[in-house]
Design a protein around this motif. Structure first.
Motif, short mmCIF file in Angstrom:
data_model
loop_
_atom_site.label_atom_id
_atom_site.label_comp_id
_atom_site.label_asym_id
_atom_site.label_seq_id
_atom_site.Cartn_x
_atom_site.Cartn_y
_atom_site.Cartn_z
N THR A 16 5.79 -6.61 -13.72
CA THR A 16 6.80 -5.65 -13.27
C THR A 16 6.41 -5.20 -11.88
OG1 THR A 16 7.15 -4.89 -15.53
CG2 THR A 16 7.88 -3.44 -13.77
N HIS A 17 7.39 -5.12 -11.00
CA HIS A 17 7.15 -4.65 -9.64
C HIS A 17 7.61 -3.21 -9.54
CE1 HIS A 17 7.92 -9.12 -8.67
NE2 HIS A 17 6.67 -8.93 -9.00
N ARG A 18 6.76 -2.35 -9.04
CA ARG A 18 7.08 -0.93 -8.88
C ARG A 18 6.76 -0.49 -7.46
NH1 ARG A 18 7.49 0.92 -14.27
NH2 ARG A 18 6.31 -0.39 -15.71
N GLU A 19 7.65 0.32 -6.89
CA GLU A 19 7.40 0.87 -5.56
C GLU A 19 6.34 1.97 -5.67
OE1 GLU A 19 8.71 0.33 -2.44
OE2 GLU A 19 9.72 -1.43 -3.22
N PRO A 20 5.40 2.04 -4.73
CA PRO A 20 4.43 3.15 -4.74
C PRO A 20 5.14 4.47 -4.44
CG PRO A 20 3.86 1.49 -3.07
CD PRO A 20 5.15 1.09 -3.67
N ALA A 21 4.60 5.55 -4.93
CA ALA A 21 5.14 6.88 -4.66
C ALA A 21 4.91 7.24 -3.19
CB ALA A 21 4.46 7.91 -5.56
N HIS A 22 5.67 8.21 -2.71
CA HIS A 22 5.49 8.67 -1.32
C HIS A 22 4.21 9.45 -1.22
CE1 HIS A 22 9.30 7.34 0.30
NE2 HIS A 22 9.86 7.72 -0.84
N PRO A 23 3.47 9.42 -0.16
CA PRO A 23 3.73 8.56 0.99
C PRO A 23 3.30 7.13 0.68
CG PRO A 23 1.72 9.78 1.38
CD PRO A 23 2.29 10.25 0.03
N ARG A 24 4.09 6.20 1.15
CA ARG A 24 3.78 4.79 0.94
C ARG A 24 2.64 4.37 1.85
NH1 ARG A 24 9.80 3.81 0.92
NH2 ARG A 24 10.27 3.56 -1.28
N PRO A 25 1.87 3.39 1.41
CA PRO A 25 0.81 2.87 2.29
C PRO A 25 1.43 2.17 3.49
CG PRO A 25 0.86 1.67 0.20
CD PRO A 25 1.91 2.72 0.13
N TYR A 26 0.69 2.07 4.55
CA TYR A 26 1.13 1.33 5.72
C TYR A 26 -0.03 0.52 6.22
CZ TYR A 26 -1.26 4.90 8.43
OH TYR A 26 -2.21 5.73 8.94
N ARG A 27 0.26 -0.44 7.07
CA ARG A 27 -0.83 -1.28 7.56
C ARG A 27 -0.99 -1.09 9.05
NH1 ARG A 27 3.20 -5.57 6.41
NH2 ARG A 27 2.38 -5.56 4.33
N ARG A 28 -2.18 -1.30 9.48
CA ARG A 28 -2.50 -1.27 10.91
C ARG A 28 -2.72 -2.70 11.35
NH1 ARG A 28 -4.18 3.74 13.10
NH2 ARG A 28 -4.19 5.33 11.51
N LEU A 29 -2.24 -3.01 12.54
CA LEU A 29 -2.42 -4.34 13.09
C LEU A 29 -3.47 -4.27 14.19
CD1 LEU A 29 1.32 -5.37 13.45
CD2 LEU A 29 -0.25 -5.89 11.57
N HIS A 30 -4.32 -5.25 14.23
CA HIS A 30 -5.37 -5.31 15.25
C HIS A 30 -5.35 -6.69 15.89
CE1 HIS A 30 -7.38 -1.61 13.86
NE2 HIS A 30 -6.93 -2.00 12.68
N ALA A 31 -5.53 -6.73 17.18
CA ALA A 31 -5.71 -7.99 17.89
C ALA A 31 -7.21 -8.17 18.09
CB ALA A 31 -4.98 -7.97 19.23
N VAL A 32 -7.73 -9.28 17.63
CA VAL A 32 -9.17 -9.55 17.75
C VAL A 32 -9.37 -10.55 18.88
CG1 VAL A 32 -11.20 -10.43 16.56
CG2 VAL A 32 -9.48 -9.14 15.28
#
Length: 78
Positions: A16-32
């Motif tokens: 089963t797929h469930r949306e996370p509760a607020h606040p939702r996680p977010y991702r950070r992008l990094h250039a290496v």
């Protein structure tokens, strides 16, 4: 239980797929990059372009009312 990127999400029988509760996680992008050399002009342009895109996406996201935001998206990170 696992947090899975929308890009990697597949429908597997018995799950089963469930949306996370607020606040939702977010991702950070990094250039290496290598530390022992400078950026090539093209690499510098790509990093600048990525920063511009993230700024545009963030501004659009923040302008939407919370109920108007897509349910499968999470706040963008830089």
């Amino acid at each position: 239980m696992a947090l899975v990127s929308r890009l990697a999400l597949t429908h597997v029988p018995g799950t089963t797929h469930r949306e996370p509760a607020h606040p939702r996680p977010y991702r950070r992008l990094h250039a290496v990059t290598r530390t022992d050399t400078g950026l090539t002009p093209l690499a510098g342009m790509l990093i600048d372009l990525l920063r511009d895109v993230v700024r545009d996406i963030t501004a659009t996201w923040e302008a939407l009312p919370r109920e108007g935001r897509p349910s499968s998206s999470s706040p963008p990170g830089a």
